[in-house]
Design a protein around this motif. Structure first.
Motif, PDB file in Angstrom:
ATOM      1  N   GLU A 125      -5.288   6.226   4.861  1.00 55.80           N
ATOM      2  CA  GLU A 125      -4.626   6.425   6.157  1.00 55.80           C
ATOM      3  C   GLU A 125      -5.229   5.530   7.242  1.00 55.80           C
ATOM      4  O   GLU A 125      -4.502   4.973   8.076  1.00 55.80           O
ATOM      5  CB  GLU A 125      -4.706   7.893   6.578  1.00 55.80           C
ATOM      6  CG  GLU A 125      -3.914   8.832   5.698  1.00 55.80           C
ATOM      7  CD  GLU A 125      -2.415   8.585   5.740  1.00 55.80           C
ATOM      8  OE1 GLU A 125      -1.916   8.020   6.737  1.00 55.80           O
ATOM      9  OE2 GLU A 125      -1.727   8.956   4.767  1.00 55.80           O
ATOM     10  N   GLU A 126      -6.549   5.392   7.240  1.00 61.10           N
ATOM     11  CA  GLU A 126      -7.213   4.544   8.242  1.00 61.10           C
ATOM     12  C   GLU A 126      -6.755   3.092   8.111  1.00 61.10           C
ATOM     13  O   GLU A 126      -6.429   2.443   9.117  1.00 61.10           O
ATOM     14  CB  GLU A 126      -8.725   4.629   8.085  1.00 61.10           C
ATOM     15  CG  GLU A 126      -9.477   3.739   9.054  1.00 61.10           C
ATOM     16  CD  GLU A 126     -10.976   3.765   8.831  1.00 61.10           C
ATOM     17  OE1 GLU A 126     -11.694   3.342   9.741  1.00 61.10           O
ATOM     18  OE2 GLU A 126     -11.426   4.197   7.744  1.00 61.10           O
TER      19      GLU A 126
ATOM     20  N   TYR B 149       0.842  -1.201   0.000  1.00 60.28           N
ATOM     21  CA  TYR B 149       0.000   0.000   0.000  1.00 60.28           C
ATOM     22  C   TYR B 149       0.876   1.248   0.000  1.00 60.28           C
ATOM     23  O   TYR B 149       0.614   2.199  -0.734  1.00 60.28           O
ATOM     24  CB  TYR B 149      -0.921   0.001   1.219  1.00 60.28           C
ATOM     25  CG  TYR B 149      -2.349  -0.368   0.913  1.00 60.28           C
ATOM     26  CD1 TYR B 149      -3.384   0.531   1.139  1.00 60.28           C
ATOM     27  CD2 TYR B 149      -2.683  -1.613   0.413  1.00 60.28           C
ATOM     28  CE1 TYR B 149      -4.691   0.208   0.876  1.00 60.28           C
ATOM     29  CE2 TYR B 149      -3.994  -1.952   0.142  1.00 60.28           C
ATOM     30  CZ  TYR B 149      -4.993  -1.036   0.376  1.00 60.28           C
ATOM     31  OH  TYR B 149      -6.296  -1.367   0.106  1.00 60.28           O
ATOM     32  N   ALA B 150       1.904   1.251   0.842  1.00 59.08           N
ATOM     33  CA  ALA B 150       2.790   2.419   0.920  1.00 59.08           C
ATOM     34  C   ALA B 150       3.482   2.666  -0.426  1.00 59.08           C
ATOM     35  O   ALA B 150       3.623   3.812  -0.850  1.00 59.08           O
ATOM     36  CB  ALA B 150       3.821   2.226   2.032  1.00 59.08           C
ATOM     37  N   GLU B 151       3.897   1.603  -1.087  1.00 63.06           N
ATOM     38  CA  GLU B 151       4.557   1.738  -2.392  1.00 63.06           C
ATOM     39  C   GLU B 151       3.634   2.355  -3.443  1.00 63.06           C
ATOM     40  O   GLU B 151       4.105   3.017  -4.363  1.00 63.06           O
ATOM     41  CB  GLU B 151       5.032   0.369  -2.891  1.00 63.06           C
ATOM     42  CG  GLU B 151       6.227  -0.176  -2.152  1.00 63.06           C
ATOM     43  CD  GLU B 151       6.579  -1.586  -2.605  1.00 63.06           C
ATOM     44  OE1 GLU B 151       6.033  -2.067  -3.630  1.00 63.06           O
ATOM     45  OE2 GLU B 151       7.397  -2.225  -1.923  1.00 63.06           O
TER      46      GLU B 151
ATOM     47  N   GLU C 182      -1.396   6.215  -6.166  1.00 64.71           N
ATOM     48  CA  GLU C 182      -2.496   5.645  -6.953  1.00 64.71           C
ATOM     49  C   GLU C 182      -3.687   5.293  -6.066  1.00 64.71           C
ATOM     50  O   GLU C 182      -4.838   5.532  -6.457  1.00 64.71           O
ATOM     51  CB  GLU C 182      -2.040   4.374  -7.687  1.00 64.71           C
ATOM     52  CG  GLU C 182      -0.918   4.585  -8.682  1.00 64.71           C
ATOM     53  CD  GLU C 182       0.461   4.249  -8.116  1.00 64.71           C
ATOM     54  OE1 GLU C 182       1.355   3.960  -8.912  1.00 64.71           O
ATOM     55  OE2 GLU C 182       0.650   4.298  -6.881  1.00 64.71           O
ATOM     56  N   LEU C 183      -3.407   4.742  -4.907  1.00 65.45           N
ATOM     57  CA  LEU C 183      -4.487   4.275  -4.041  1.00 65.45           C
ATOM     58  C   LEU C 183      -5.331   5.408  -3.463  1.00 65.45           C
ATOM     59  O   LEU C 183      -6.540   5.266  -3.340  1.00 65.45           O
ATOM     60  CB  LEU C 183      -3.927   3.394  -2.918  1.00 65.45           C
ATOM     61  CG  LEU C 183      -3.454   2.020  -3.387  1.00 65.45           C
ATOM     62  CD1 LEU C 183      -2.631   1.338  -2.302  1.00 65.45           C
ATOM     63  CD2 LEU C 183      -4.642   1.160  -3.779  1.00 65.45           C
ATOM     64  N   VAL C 184      -4.708   6.520  -3.111  1.00 64.28           N
ATOM     65  CA  VAL C 184      -5.508   7.609  -2.536  1.00 64.28           C
ATOM     66  C   VAL C 184      -6.489   8.173  -3.558  1.00 64.28           C
ATOM     67  O   VAL C 184      -7.543   8.697  -3.176  1.00 64.28           O
ATOM     68  CB  VAL C 184      -4.635   8.736  -1.929  1.00 64.28           C
ATOM     69  CG1 VAL C 184      -3.831   8.210  -0.747  1.00 64.28           C
ATOM     70  CG2 VAL C 184      -3.750   9.378  -2.968  1.00 64.28           C
ATOM     71  N   THR C 185      -6.189   8.046  -4.842  1.00 67.30           N
ATOM     72  CA  THR C 185      -7.149   8.499  -5.853  1.00 67.30           C
ATOM     73  C   THR C 185      -8.315   7.526  -5.994  1.00 67.30           C
ATOM     74  O   THR C 185      -9.393   7.911  -6.431  1.00 67.30           O
ATOM     75  CB  THR C 185      -6.473   8.682  -7.237  1.00 67.30           C
ATOM     76  OG1 THR C 185      -6.011   7.426  -7.696  1.00 67.30           O
ATOM     77  CG2 THR C 185      -5.336   9.679  -7.164  1.00 67.30           C
ATOM     78  N   ILE C 186      -8.103   6.286  -5.579  1.00 68.84           N
ATOM     79  CA  ILE C 186      -9.142   5.260  -5.682  1.00 68.84           C
ATOM     80  C   ILE C 186      -9.990   5.200  -4.411  1.00 68.84           C
ATOM     81  O   ILE C 186     -11.225   5.184  -4.488  1.00 68.84           O
ATOM     82  CB  ILE C 186      -8.517   3.876  -5.961  1.00 68.84           C
ATOM     83  CG1 ILE C 186      -7.806   3.891  -7.310  1.00 68.84           C
ATOM     84  CG2 ILE C 186      -9.565   2.776  -5.906  1.00 68.84           C
ATOM     85  CD1 ILE C 186      -6.933   2.685  -7.560  1.00 68.84           C
ATOM     86  N   VAL C 187      -9.339   5.145  -3.245  1.00 69.23           N
ATOM     87  CA  VAL C 187     -10.075   4.931  -1.992  1.00 69.23           C
ATOM     88  C   VAL C 187     -10.210   6.176  -1.127  1.00 69.23           C
ATOM     89  O   VAL C 187     -10.908   6.133  -0.123  1.00 69.23           O
ATOM     90  CB  VAL C 187      -9.444   3.799  -1.146  1.00 69.23           C
ATOM     91  CG1 VAL C 187      -9.463   2.477  -1.892  1.00 69.23           C
ATOM     92  CG2 VAL C 187      -8.038   4.159  -0.699  1.00 69.23           C
ATOM     93  N   SER C 188      -9.550   7.237  -1.428  1.00 70.31           N
ATOM     94  CA  SER C 188      -9.495   8.515  -0.702  1.00 70.31           C
ATOM     95  C   SER C 188      -8.349   8.494   0.304  1.00 70.31           C
ATOM     96  O   SER C 188      -7.935   7.430   0.792  1.00 70.31           O
ATOM     97  CB  SER C 188     -10.803   8.857   0.017  1.00 70.31           C
ATOM     98  OG  SER C 188     -10.915   8.206   1.268  1.00 70.31           O
ATOM     99  N   ARG C 189      -7.840   9.671   0.598  1.00 74.29           N
ATOM    100  CA  ARG C 189      -6.737   9.820   1.559  1.00 74.29           C
ATOM    101  C   ARG C 189      -7.163   9.287   2.926  1.00 74.29           C
ATOM    102  O   ARG C 189      -6.421   8.576   3.595  1.00 74.29           O
ATOM    103  CB  ARG C 189      -6.321  11.297   1.637  1.00 74.29           C
ATOM    104  CG  ARG C 189      -5.376  11.648   2.768  1.00 74.29           C
ATOM    105  CD  ARG C 189      -4.018  11.029   2.683  1.00 74.29           C
ATOM    106  NE  ARG C 189      -3.317  11.388   1.472  1.00 74.29           N
ATOM    107  CZ  ARG C 189      -2.195  10.801   1.080  1.00 74.29           C
ATOM    108  NH1 ARG C 189      -1.647   9.843   1.805  1.00 74.29           N
ATOM    109  NH2 ARG C 189      -1.607  11.148  -0.042  1.00 74.29           N
ATOM    110  N   GLU C 190      -8.369   9.624   3.344  1.00 72.49           N
ATOM    111  CA  GLU C 190      -8.868   9.218   4.665  1.00 72.49           C
ATOM    112  C   GLU C 190      -8.914   7.697   4.808  1.00 72.49           C
ATOM    113  O   GLU C 190      -8.438   7.145   5.803  1.00 72.49           O
ATOM    114  CB  GLU C 190     -10.262   9.806   4.889  1.00 72.49           C
ATOM    115  CG  GLU C 190     -10.854   9.470   6.235  1.00 72.49           C
ATOM    116  CD  GLU C 190     -12.243  10.065   6.414  1.00 72.49           C
ATOM    117  OE1 GLU C 190     -12.902   9.658   7.380  1.00 72.49           O
ATOM    118  OE2 GLU C 190     -12.658  10.918   5.612  1.00 72.49           O
ATOM    119  N   VAL C 191      -9.470   7.017   3.827  1.00 74.09           N
ATOM    120  CA  VAL C 191      -9.553   5.555   3.875  1.00 74.09           C
ATOM    121  C   VAL C 191      -8.158   4.936   3.830  1.00 74.09           C
ATOM    122  O   VAL C 191      -7.855   4.005   4.576  1.00 74.09           O
ATOM    123  CB  VAL C 191     -10.446   5.020   2.734  1.00 74.09           C
ATOM    124  CG1 VAL C 191     -10.355   3.500   2.631  1.00 74.09           C
ATOM    125  CG2 VAL C 191     -11.889   5.454   2.945  1.00 74.09           C
TER     126      VAL C 191
END
Length: 111
Positions: free
Chosen positions: A78-79, A61-63, A67-76
């Motif tokens: 980080e959670e 996920y960190a790598e 890309e992931l924050v655009t898919i699931v949102s920054r909040e999700v």
């Protein structure tokens, strides 16, 4: 996810707060399966494998954060990372373990 019985009360609260929100019961899972009619209930410790999986999820996920924050949102994002770090810390401290429960219905047999 199991919490060993020898975990001190103050640490149990911390570990329970970081545990997955599903699959939590005050009754031992073996007892629940036995009450549901299963026999030969066995708990197989899979904590080392689960810990390796958690670390892999966290690292991958960190790598792929951007890309992931655009898919699931920054909040999700980080959670989920925070939850993984908390679970890793609790497993490493001996506060939680992951087990695979296996049992048979009478008359069905194993295998």
């Amino acid at each position: 996810m199991y919490m060993p019985n020898d975990v001190p009360a103050r640490d149990r609260r911390r570990a329970r707060a970081a545990a997955p929100k599903y699959g939590v019961s005050r009754v031992a899972h073996e007892q629940l399966l036995s009450s549901a009619g299963f026999a030969q209930v066995e708990a197989i410790d899979r904590t080392p494998e689960y810990l390796e999986t958690l670390r892999g999820w966290h690292d991958r996920y960190a790598e792929h954060e951007s890309e992931l924050v655009t898919i699931v949102s920054r909040e999700v994002f980080e959670e989920r990372q925070r939850d993984r770090r908390a679970s890793i810390a609790n497993i490493e401290a001996g506060y939680q373990r992951r087990v695979l429960l296996v049992g048979v219905k009478p008359g069905k047999g194993r295998g």
